[in-house]
Write an enzyme that holds these catalytic residues in place. Structure first.
Site, mmCIF file in Angstrom:
data_model
loop_
_atom_site.group_PDB
_atom_site.id
_atom_site.type_symbol
_atom_site.label_atom_id
_atom_site.label_comp_id
_atom_site.label_asym_id
_atom_site.label_seq_id
_atom_site.Cartn_x
_atom_site.Cartn_y
_atom_site.Cartn_z
ATOM 1 N N HIS A 431 0.776 -1.177 -0.226
ATOM 2 C CA HIS A 431 0.121 -0.205 0.043
ATOM 3 C C HIS A 431 0.815 1.257 -0.440
ATOM 4 O O HIS A 431 0.586 2.312 -0.502
ATOM 5 C CB HIS A 431 -0.746 0.144 0.946
ATOM 6 C CG HIS A 431 -2.111 1.154 1.552
ATOM 7 N ND1 HIS A 431 -0.724 2.516 2.231
ATOM 8 C CD2 HIS A 431 -2.494 1.928 0.754
ATOM 9 C CE1 HIS A 431 -2.306 3.513 2.272
ATOM 10 N NE2 HIS A 431 -2.872 2.698 1.111
ATOM 11 N N CYS A 764 33.897 3.729 -25.046
ATOM 12 C CA CYS A 764 32.785 2.976 -23.396
ATOM 13 C C CYS A 764 33.326 4.192 -22.167
ATOM 14 O O CYS A 764 32.885 3.462 -20.753
ATOM 15 C CB CYS A 764 32.631 1.763 -23.029
ATOM 16 S SG CYS A 764 34.355 0.808 -22.749
#
Length: 810
Positions: A431, A764
């Site tokens: 919740h 990279c």
């Protein structure tokens, strides 16, 4: 259908009947009619309609009394809200059913019982507001559900209680906040045959990732017993992710499995007063997943069919929030509810707000008070307010950090005021997590100890901006907020890929403009997903004999896995798969592990297997480990993980890369070892790249080209080894610069050689992320691809576009 019908069967209604039967029931009817023929099992039931609710209200002359009770209400006054809400609910519960309505309910209930050959079938009685679960309004979870109801009188009481729950404090507050008239919304009650999940398992599933809104996965949460425990956040459930595209192609596409903390479960009670009760789960069952892989895939298939059905109905993509249950008597799965997901389906992915912690990691980690599951990706700073019950609400001020054991729907008025939410219990679909997402509030759930270690009035920073783990830091931690409008980014000719550090952020980063992943480092996955030295897992039986305390630590870390090598392979494969799925079908280059010996030694059990080296940076790392008899079995686990991702999960966009390969002969040896473990270059389209991060890689690029499909320039190590300095040393840090002429000449040379030999070449390393002018230099040299850090996408893309424009290559 007539708006005046008091009761209807599920199979008599569809989504066009929301005004009469409410969102949940309309959806159930729609599914029974449209999806049951496709093999989806949905328990039968009936609806006490909104017309029946209004009939009840009118019969008891309650409308004016309720209006009077709510006149002048201030929803921010929690005490006033609670007092008035209770008064209204008591009025409704004190009402009487008209005789004809009462008889009709009992008649339908007996007919339902006959369908299942029982005198009194046990049912779930669920409230459903008539404006609930529309694609653009979420009233879900605001009204009550009653489980294991059996017998005429018990059913009538439960229905009356559902009517009253239209006026819970949170429902009143929600309607006031969104300007809904209290009497423009009716309440229908669904009465549905219970699935005996108290003897098996239940949970929720979403047809998208609930954190990022990534649409190509099905997220399934589950725990033992009735599903309320998962919805309430009373347990941390098991979590499964299924990748839709390769699942459709017939692969076993479970790309992640996480064992929850299923310490308790909700089961049937044995008395009228105790309809359900909570009991402990045995340690043995806690170690097991609540669903088999076969059941996970079956559920995922159903959720995908439900999403497709509703998307066709609404004529737009409609992600779904589904509740499922497994019947322990029948050993069968059922869908018990489904509703459109209302948060991420409305999210504008053309604008991305990025929260970034700027304080150095070594500094902020000293401030960690507790950690748990991160919900959202924001950061908040404020004062701790610990709440054990709603009675503490009067002390709560807007912006406070709500700290509690767990929340339930009654807490929503307080949650709206919170700067952040921290709970002891709960998982990603509890919740607290669901409401936090809807409110856009960061939450850290499932910490286990927040109410113990945090103190009232304490200043804390709650961070959900660091991946899957959420942290609560003592005091103020520095952070930045940046909004990126990706729709304004120009399109470059040079493909821009991303360097992805951890799997947790991959789904979020997939929304940035990109052409795939140029570097996914296994080290981050091993650190975050595994945390144990691979050789400690391989030699676990020996460790058990010699060091029982260490063995206990490993046992705790590998909870749920008897086979320790399998733990390593599966956890590594899940981390890789999450990144590969996020960017599928674009290429994702995964670099094999490149820990140095001092870094490997920091993993659990690492001290037993790692040598002491004077300079680990240029010692036993990368390729030299893979063919070494000492480390080869550990490298084999990495190969098996890649095989699992490509062959079992179907993520053939994964390519692999060998780091720190000093000579072509080393490269040849590594390829042979890979083949020994089933990972053969070229088989099923597998491409193998090599890092270009040593001067020898540049000088002998023509020879390396004979063994590998391409190169990726690691500018960090290439700069270090070209200039002969330790990049970890602050004493020579002022000399370290990727833009040094010596480094640039080597890069220029290797790009030329790679192209002459018909090999792909990209970069990279950190350079182009930090320095846009360096990225421009790479484009001028004709590099094939540039891979950058996600936070550099904006500035680097613009820089590359400008140089392409100047060079006339757009």
């Amino acid at each position: 259908m007539s708006k005046e019908r008091l009761l209807v069967w599920f199979n008599e209604v569809g989504i066009e009947d929301v005004d009469l039967v409410g969102g949940k029931n309309a959806s159930l009817g729609e599914m029974i009619k449209g999806l049951s023929p496709l093999g989806i099992k949905i328990p039968m039931g009936f609806v006490v309609t909104a017309a029946a609710y209004r009939y009840f209200i009118e019969y008891n002359n309650l409308k004016e009394k309720i209006k009077e009770a709510l006149k002048g209400l201030d929803v921010n006054d929690i005490e006033d809200l609670a007092k008035r809400g209770l008064k209204v609910r008591d009025m409704i519960k004190g009402g009487e059913f008209p005789e004809d309505l009462r008889n009709e309910i009992i008649k339908y209930y007996h007919e339902l019982s006959n369908m299942y050959n029982q005198p009194y079938v046990d049912v779930a009685v669920r409230s459903s507001a008539t404006a609930e679960d529309l694609p653009d309004a979420s009233f879900a979870g605001q009204q009550e559900t009653y489980l294991n109801i059996k017998g005429d009188e018990s059913l009538l009481i439960a229905i009356k209680n559902c009517f009253a729950s239209l006026f819970t404090d949170r429902a009143i507050s929600y309607r006031e906040a969104f300007k809904f008239d209290h009497f423009s919304i009716g309440l229908a009650v669904g009465v549905q045959k219970m699935v005996r999940s108290d003897l098996a398992a239940a949970g929720v599933a979403f047809s998208l990732d609930t954190e990022s809104g990534f649409k190509d996965v099905v997220l399934i949460n589950g725990s033992y017993g009735l599903g309320e425990m998962v919805v309430q956040g009373a347990v941390t459930p098991d979590e499964f992710l299924v990748f839709k595209p390769t699942f459709k192609e017939g692969y076993e596409a479970i790309i992640e499995k996480k064992l929850g903390r299923k310490t308790h479960k909700m089961v049937y009670g044995t008395t009228e007063e105790e309809r359900v009760k909570i009991v402990p789960v045995s340690k043995e069952d806690q170690k097991k997943f609540c669903l088999s892989d076969e059941e996970v895939l079956k559920l995922a298939g159903w959720v995908m069919k439900i999403e497709e059905y509703y998307s066709n109905k609404y004529n737009k993509w409609t992600p779904m929030d589904v509740e499922w249950a497994k019947d322990g008597e029948l050993n069968e799965l059922f869908i018990v509810q489904a509703r459109p997901e209302t948060v991420h389906s409305r999210k504008d992915h053309s604008k991305i707000t990025v929260y970034k912690i700027t304080e150095p990691i070594e500094e902020r980690r000293k401030k960690v008070i507790t950690e748990g599951i991160a919900v959202g990706d924001k950061v908040a700073y404020g004062k701790v307010k610990i709440m054990h019950s709603l009675e503490d609400a009067k002390y709560f001020e807007a912006g406070d950090i709500l700290v509690t054991d767990m929340t339930d729907p009654d807490w929503e008025p307080i949650m709206k005021k919170a700067g952040a939410i921290v709970t002891n219990r709960g998982g990603r679909t509890c919740h607290a997590a669901i409401v936090a997402r809807e409110l856009g509030v960061p939450a850290v759930v499932g910490t286990g100890n927040a109410t113990e270690v945090l103190k009232n009035g304490m200043d804390v920073t709650v961070s959900c901006a660091e991946g899957e783990v959420g942290y609560v830091y003592k005091g103020k931690v520095d952070y930045e907020v940046e909004e990126i409008d990706i729709s304004t980014l120009p399109k470059t000719k040079t493909p821009i890929l991303m360097n992805i550090a951890t799997p947790e952020g991959a789904f979020d980063y997939s929304f940035l403009p990109n052409e795939g992943v140029g570097l996914a480092r296994e080290e981050f996955i091993i650190n975050n997903y595994i945390g144990i030295h691979p050789l400690a897992l391989i030699h676990f039986d020996e460790i058990k004999q010699k060091d029982p305390k260490l063995a206990e630590v490993i046992e705790d870390k590998t909870f749920g896995y008897d086979n320790k090598e399998e733990f390593y392979i599966k956890r590594l494969s899940y981390g890789i798969a999450r990144i590969a799925a996020a960017f599928y079908p674009k290429p994702v280059i995964v670099r094999f592990s490149d820990f140095k010996s001092n870094e490997y030694a920091n993993l659990i059990g690492g001290q037993l297997f790692e040598p002491k080296e004077e300079n680990p940076m240029i010692g036993w790392r990368g390729a030299s480990r893979y063919y070494s008899e000492k480390f080869k079995p550990a490298f084999g686990l990495e190969c098996k993980a890649i095989l699992r991702v490509r062959n079992k999960m179907g993520l053939k966009n994964v390519k692999v890369m060998v780091p720190f390969c000093r000579t072509p002969e080393e490269g040849e040896k590594v390829l042979k070892v890979m083949e020994e473990f089933g990972l053969k270059k070229g088989e099923n389209g597998l491409e193998v790249y090599v890092m270009c991060e040593l001067p020898s890689n540049v000088v002998l690029a023509d020879q390396f080209s004979k063994h590998f499909d391409g190169f990726s320039i690691g500018s960090n190590d290439l700069t270090q080894l070209t200039l002969g300095l330790d990049r970890d040393s602050s004493l020579v840090a002022h000399i370290y610069d990727e833009r040094n002429d010596a480094v640039k000449r080597l890069i220029s040379q290797v790009i030329k050689t790679a192209k002459e030999n018909g090999r792909k070449i990209g970069i990279c390393g950190q350079g182009p992320s930090d320095y846009p002018d360096f990225a421009q230099f790479l484009v001028e040299q004709g590099i094939d691809t540039i891979s950058i850090n996600p936070d550099a996408v904006l500035k680097t893309t613009k820089a590359i576009y400008e140089i392409e424009k100047k060079l006339g290559i757009q």
